[in-house]
Write an enzyme that holds these catalytic residues in place. Structure first.
Site, mmCIF file in Angstrom:
data_model
loop_
_atom_site.group_PDB
_atom_site.id
_atom_site.type_symbol
_atom_site.label_atom_id
_atom_site.label_comp_id
_atom_site.label_asym_id
_atom_site.label_seq_id
_atom_site.Cartn_x
_atom_site.Cartn_y
_atom_site.Cartn_z
ATOM 1 N N ASP A 33 48.621 39.110 47.673
ATOM 2 C CA ASP A 33 49.247 39.437 46.226
ATOM 3 C C ASP A 33 50.596 39.015 45.927
ATOM 4 O O ASP A 33 51.483 39.399 46.920
ATOM 5 C CB ASP A 33 49.142 41.315 46.289
ATOM 6 C CG ASP A 33 47.858 41.807 46.390
ATOM 7 O OD1 ASP A 33 47.721 42.519 46.814
ATOM 8 O OD2 ASP A 33 47.064 41.169 45.640
ATOM 9 N N ASP A 37 39.135 44.816 43.330
ATOM 10 C CA ASP A 37 40.366 45.001 44.016
ATOM 11 C C ASP A 37 40.867 46.352 43.564
ATOM 12 O O ASP A 37 41.163 46.557 42.341
ATOM 13 C CB ASP A 37 41.269 43.829 43.898
ATOM 14 C CG ASP A 37 42.482 44.028 44.426
ATOM 15 O OD1 ASP A 37 43.251 42.862 44.207
ATOM 16 O OD2 ASP A 37 42.658 44.804 45.397
HETATM 17 C C1 DX5 Z 1 47.221 45.803 43.792
HETATM 18 C C2 DX5 Z 1 46.816 44.775 44.577
HETATM 19 C C3 DX5 Z 1 45.504 45.244 45.685
HETATM 20 C C4 DX5 Z 1 46.108 46.238 46.429
HETATM 21 C C5 DX5 Z 1 44.887 46.812 47.285
HETATM 22 O O1 DX5 Z 1 47.710 45.320 42.469
HETATM 23 O O2 DX5 Z 1 46.117 43.681 43.730
HETATM 24 O O3 DX5 Z 1 45.241 44.187 46.240
HETATM 25 O O4 DX5 Z 1 46.836 45.725 47.613
HETATM 26 O O5 DX5 Z 1 45.103 47.810 47.944
HETATM 27 P P1 DX5 Z 1 44.466 49.340 47.953
HETATM 28 O O6 DX5 Z 1 43.172 48.779 48.561
HETATM 29 O O7 DX5 Z 1 45.104 49.775 48.840
HETATM 30 O O8 DX5 Z 1 44.262 49.649 46.766
#
Ligand code: DX5
Length: 229
Positions: free
Chosen positions: A40, A179
């Site tokens: 990310d 996601d």
């Molecule tokens: C949030 C990101 C995600 C996040 C996912 O903006 O794009 O990829 O890191 O993490 P979880 O699975 O903990 O929501």
């Protein structure tokens, strides 16, 4: 190197990793059969947070993973070459900041990597469906982008189903990624709706045993996913 075979992939997100032990955690999920991770990138402008640069892509490549880079930035086309140089396999930009999404996707492909197009929760999926011919990965955010550990938004599943129908109808080779807040309770729902690339951050890297958590997610997703006939 074997890249993700086009059945289904659970994709740990490095944002939830323990930075003091990230290399070790990557080795753990790799040993559990994981071959794809997500990085990310946040600019403090498109989203109210700052995160990773190209070095995290390099780390994941060095560990032998297939990598998608999720650009949560207002100037994706300007920063794109840095992540291509770092070795990313997929580069995902948000439709909310692109004047001509299809042209931007073609430009990303011209850089020699797969093109990804993402929609935020409040953004309709129509624009993404319109650009599908130039998209290799369609990303439906199931949280408001910017932070890990947020609550999963089940009301995004109709977008996944609409994408699945459009991709199958045109027989396109395009991943559908979800996601945000994906975990062992809701991953089957995502796969059943038609998602085949399932990003999971805290459900993997915040677990006591990331390898076991990864395996459980994969089992549940595979049991629910119905590949195209
Ligand atoms: C949030 C990101 C995600 C996040 C996912 O903006 O794009 O990829 O890191 O993490 P979880 O699975 O903990 O929501």
């Amino acid at each position: 190197m074997i890249v993700a075979t086009k059945t289904l992939a659970v994709v740990p997100s490095l944002l939830a990793g323990d930075l003091a032990r990230l290399g070790e955690q990557l080795d753990q999920v790799k040993a559990a059969g994981c071959h794809w991770v997500s990085v990310d990138v946040m600019d403090g402008h498109f989203v109210p947070n700052l995160s990773f640069g190209p070095d995290f892509v390099k780390l994941a490549k060095k560990k032998g993973f297939y990598v998608d880079t999720h650009l949560m930035v207002t100037n994706p086309m300007q920063v794109a070459p840095w992540f291509v140089e770092a070795g990313t396999d997929v580069l995902t930009a948000h439709i909310e900041v692109l004047e001509n999404p299809a042209e931007s996707m073609k430009a990303i492909r011209k850089l020699g990597v797969k093109s990804g197009l993402a929609v935020k929760p409040k953004t309709a999926v129509d624009g993404l469906i319109k650009a599908l011919d130039s998209v290799d990965l369609a990303l439906v955010m199931t949280v408001e982008p910017g932070f890990g550990g947020q609550k999963f938004m089940a009301d995004m599943m109709p977008k996944v189903a609409a994408l699945r129908a459009a991709i199958d109808e045109k027989n396109l080779d395009c991943w559908i990624q979800v996601d945000g807040g994906v975990n062992a309770v809701n991953i089957a729902q995502c796969a059943a709706a038609g998602a085949d690339s399932l990003v999971a951050g805290s459900a993997v890297f915040a677990a006591k045993d990331p390898a076991a958590a990864f395996r459980e997610l994969e089992l549940k997703a595979r049991a629910a996913f119905k590949p195209q006939q």
